[in-house]
Design a protein around this motif. Structure first.
Motif, PDB file in Angstrom:
ATOM      1  N   UNK A  43       0.727  -0.497   3.022  1.00 17.01           N
ATOM      2  CA  UNK A  43       1.378  -1.497   2.184  1.00 17.01           C
ATOM      3  C   UNK A  43       0.637  -1.653   0.866  1.00 17.01           C
ATOM      4  N   UNK A  44       1.394  -1.904  -0.191  1.00 13.34           N
ATOM      5  CA  UNK A  44       0.807  -2.286  -1.461  1.00 13.34           C
ATOM      6  C   UNK A  44       1.692  -3.368  -2.067  1.00 13.34           C
ATOM      7  N   UNK A  45       1.083  -4.368  -2.655  1.00  5.19           N
ATOM      8  CA  UNK A  45       1.854  -5.464  -3.234  1.00  5.19           C
ATOM      9  C   UNK A  45       0.988  -6.296  -4.151  1.00  5.19           C
ATOM     10  N   UNK A  46       1.617  -7.201  -4.844  1.00  6.12           N
ATOM     11  CA  UNK A  46       0.857  -8.042  -5.739  1.00  6.12           C
ATOM     12  C   UNK A  46       1.701  -9.111  -6.390  1.00  6.12           C
TER      13      UNK A  46
ATOM     14  N   UNK B  97       6.317  -5.776  -3.530  1.00  4.99           N
ATOM     15  CA  UNK B  97       5.593  -5.141  -2.436  1.00  4.99           C
ATOM     16  C   UNK B  97       6.360  -3.924  -1.941  1.00  4.99           C
ATOM     17  N   UNK B  98       5.605  -2.956  -1.439  1.00  5.46           N
ATOM     18  CA  UNK B  98       6.175  -1.789  -0.769  1.00  5.46           C
ATOM     19  C   UNK B  98       5.432  -1.597   0.541  1.00  5.46           C
ATOM     20  N   UNK B  99       6.171  -1.408   1.630  1.00  4.81           N
ATOM     21  CA  UNK B  99       5.585  -1.235   2.955  1.00  4.81           C
ATOM     22  C   UNK B  99       6.207  -0.032   3.637  1.00  4.81           C
ATOM     23  N   UNK B 100       5.368   0.783   4.253  1.00  4.75           N
ATOM     24  CA  UNK B 100       5.844   1.892   5.085  1.00  4.75           C
ATOM     25  C   UNK B 100       5.317   1.684   6.491  1.00  4.75           C
ATOM     26  N   UNK B 101       6.210   1.760   7.465  1.00  2.00           N
ATOM     27  CA  UNK B 101       5.854   1.612   8.865  1.00  2.00           C
ATOM     28  C   UNK B 101       6.279   2.851   9.636  1.00  2.00           C
ATOM     29  N   UNK B 102       5.373   3.389  10.417  1.00  2.00           N
ATOM     30  CA  UNK B 102       5.684   4.487  11.321  1.00  2.00           C
ATOM     31  C   UNK B 102       5.377   3.991  12.724  1.00  2.00           C
TER      32      UNK B 102
ATOM     33  N   UNK C 295      10.896   2.010   5.522  1.00  2.00           N
ATOM     34  CA  UNK C 295      10.399   1.826   4.158  1.00  2.00           C
ATOM     35  C   UNK C 295      11.019   0.555   3.610  1.00  2.00           C
ATOM     36  N   UNK C 296      10.179  -0.335   3.095  1.00  2.00           N
ATOM     37  CA  UNK C 296      10.644  -1.640   2.638  1.00  2.00           C
ATOM     38  C   UNK C 296      10.124  -1.912   1.225  1.00  2.00           C
ATOM     39  N   UNK C 297      11.031  -2.253   0.322  1.00  2.00           N
ATOM     40  CA  UNK C 297      10.675  -2.612  -1.050  1.00  2.00           C
ATOM     41  C   UNK C 297      11.204  -4.018  -1.311  1.00  2.00           C
TER      42      UNK C 297
END
Length: 438
Positions: free
Chosen positions: A136-139, A151-156, A178-180
């Motif tokens: 995840x990266x966000x701010x 924010x962007x999140x990737x889940x496996x 994948x979530x934006x």
């Protein structure tokens, strides 16, 4: 001009894996903010964690960046690793690794990111081995009056038969999300603020060998687009009244052969209260109504109340009580059922004994109500009447913080669950873990 940057890397997949036989509806909800919250915010540590200052890992600091890392190894025993009626037992080996970093400028400007991995091995049942990882990266950037967050999140992850709405399969079903998200908090000169926001989620399910009665899981690949606005009215410095309006569009990428489209549009409206941002009691709850209209008339319309609430109470500096409730419409893994209503409740208590020994306990209840399959499936193997699924369970844990860098933990989890087409079955899990932190 104030600037702030935060980058963080950490493991987030530990929540579903360390919960033993627990079931979940929309497992990924664990990783995202509650309805009506802005994107990109970095969750603040609870007072209970801050109270353990002499045992908290210090990490490393490089300029504006705070770097943290940890890794752990757990061994134990699970009485039903298949999570189905008559499932096999096995020893458990669980390896985790986490890396995080944060940097800040000013009071609100933050950029953060995280990455982590959680690997589970069953020596007597290798078909259930799995490796989950998340990133995840966000701010948030503060303009001085308004703020923007992203924010962007990737889940496996993998889906297990104990997940509400899941298929009773002999092995985990891998999937990726994948979530934006993007939000903007506009503050007026009075007490009212508005948070327009939008997001895109993409689900992609791994290949699953089809059979006569079960198609490949790719029919569940979908894109979910959400857009909405939250209005906040400041009643006092640490409490707000909330009004949340949200629209949802779901578009499936691969349709089932000779079956109607599963695409849908949804709408929800919720009102609530956010209280206790700085005190010993923290409450946030919204309640309202939700509807989902399917493009194919065969699936009809689902209407349901929607509610989401969380209560945190710190009766002492070293004790935290947390209660959560959730109810709403969820997506099913059954090809003959598109959507269903889900209700879940959980209460947990953690207490720090002699500051470096932490005891914890939790209990939970979950229930899924499935509508009858569409009429066009009557007289086929896919037809299913109105049905339900339920789970109750709990667990105990103890953790010894030896110093800032080493801790030992022991956990026991229990659940009893019914699944579609089979009876109720219990699951017991015991784990002992050692963790090292930077």
């Amino acid at each position: 001009m104030r600037k702030i940057v935060v980058i963080g890397l950490s493991l987030t997949a530990s929540v579903p894996l360390w919960s033993g036989g627990s079931a979940f509806a929309q497992v990924i909800d664990t990783y995202f903010p509650p309805a009506g919250s802005g994107a990109g915010d970095l969750a603040e540590e609870p007072a209970q964690i801050r109270a353990l200052g002499e045992y908290a890992p210090l990490g490393k600091r490089f300029g504006p960046f705070q770097i943290n890392a940890d890794g752990g190894e757990a061994i134990g025993y699970d009485t039903n690793v298949d999570k189905i009626l008559g499932g096999k037992a096995s020893a458990v080996i669980n390896t985790q690794a986490n890396l995080s970093a944060v940097a800040r400028w000013g009071k609100r400007d933050v950029l953060h990111g995280n990455i982590g991995v959680d690997d589970v091995r069953y020596p007597s049942r290798s078909i259930q081995n799995r490796t989950n990882w998340t990133a995840n990266i966000g701010g948030v950037h503060d303009f001085g009056h308004d703020t923007i967050g992203a924010s962007y999140t990737h889940l496996s992850l993998v889906q297990m038969p104990t997940d509400m709405g899941a298929l009773v399969l002999s092995r985990p079903v891998p999937y990726q999300v994948d979530d934006i998200r993007l939000s903007y908090t506009a503050t007026t000169h009075g007490r009212v603020s508005f948070i327009p926001q939008g997001g895109i989620q993409r689900y992609h399910f791994g290949f699953f060998t089809p059979s006569e009665f079960q198609p490949t899981q790719t029919y569940r690949d979908r894109v979910i687009i959400t857009q909405g606005v939250t209005a906040q009215y400041e009643l006092r410095q640490d409490s707000h009244a909330l009004l949340v309006v949200q629209g949802t569009e779901i578009r499936y990428q691969n349709q089932l052969e000779n079956a109607p489209s599963r695409d849908s549009n949804g709408f929800s409206i919720m009102a609530g209260y956010d209280f206790g941002l700085h005190g010993p009691i923290r409450f946030r709850g919204v309640v309202g109504y939700q509807t989902r209209h399917y493009r194919a008339t065969a699936f009809g319309v689902i209407n349901s109340p929607i509610a989401e609430a969380e209560l945190k109470w710190l009766p002492t500096r070293l004790t935290t009580v947390t209660a959560t409730v959730h109810h709403g419409i969820d997506d099913s893994a059954f090809e003959n059922i598109v959507g269903y209503t889900f209700t879940g409740a959980r209460i947990g208590v953690t207490h720090n004994f002699k500051r470096n020994i932490v005891f914890s306990a939790y209990g939970q209840l979950q229930r899924a109500n499935y509508p009858a399959a569409p009429a066009f499936l009557e007289n086929t193997v896919l037809y299913q009447g109105r049905n339900k699924q339920s789970l109750y369970g709990g667990g105990l844990g103890a953790e010894w913080l030896i110093n800032r860098h080493i801790r030992l933990a022991a956990n026991y989890d229990f659940s009893s669950q019914s699944t579609i087409g089979s009876g109720r079955f219990p699951v017991h899990r015991f784990l002992i873990k050692v963790q090292f932190s930077l």
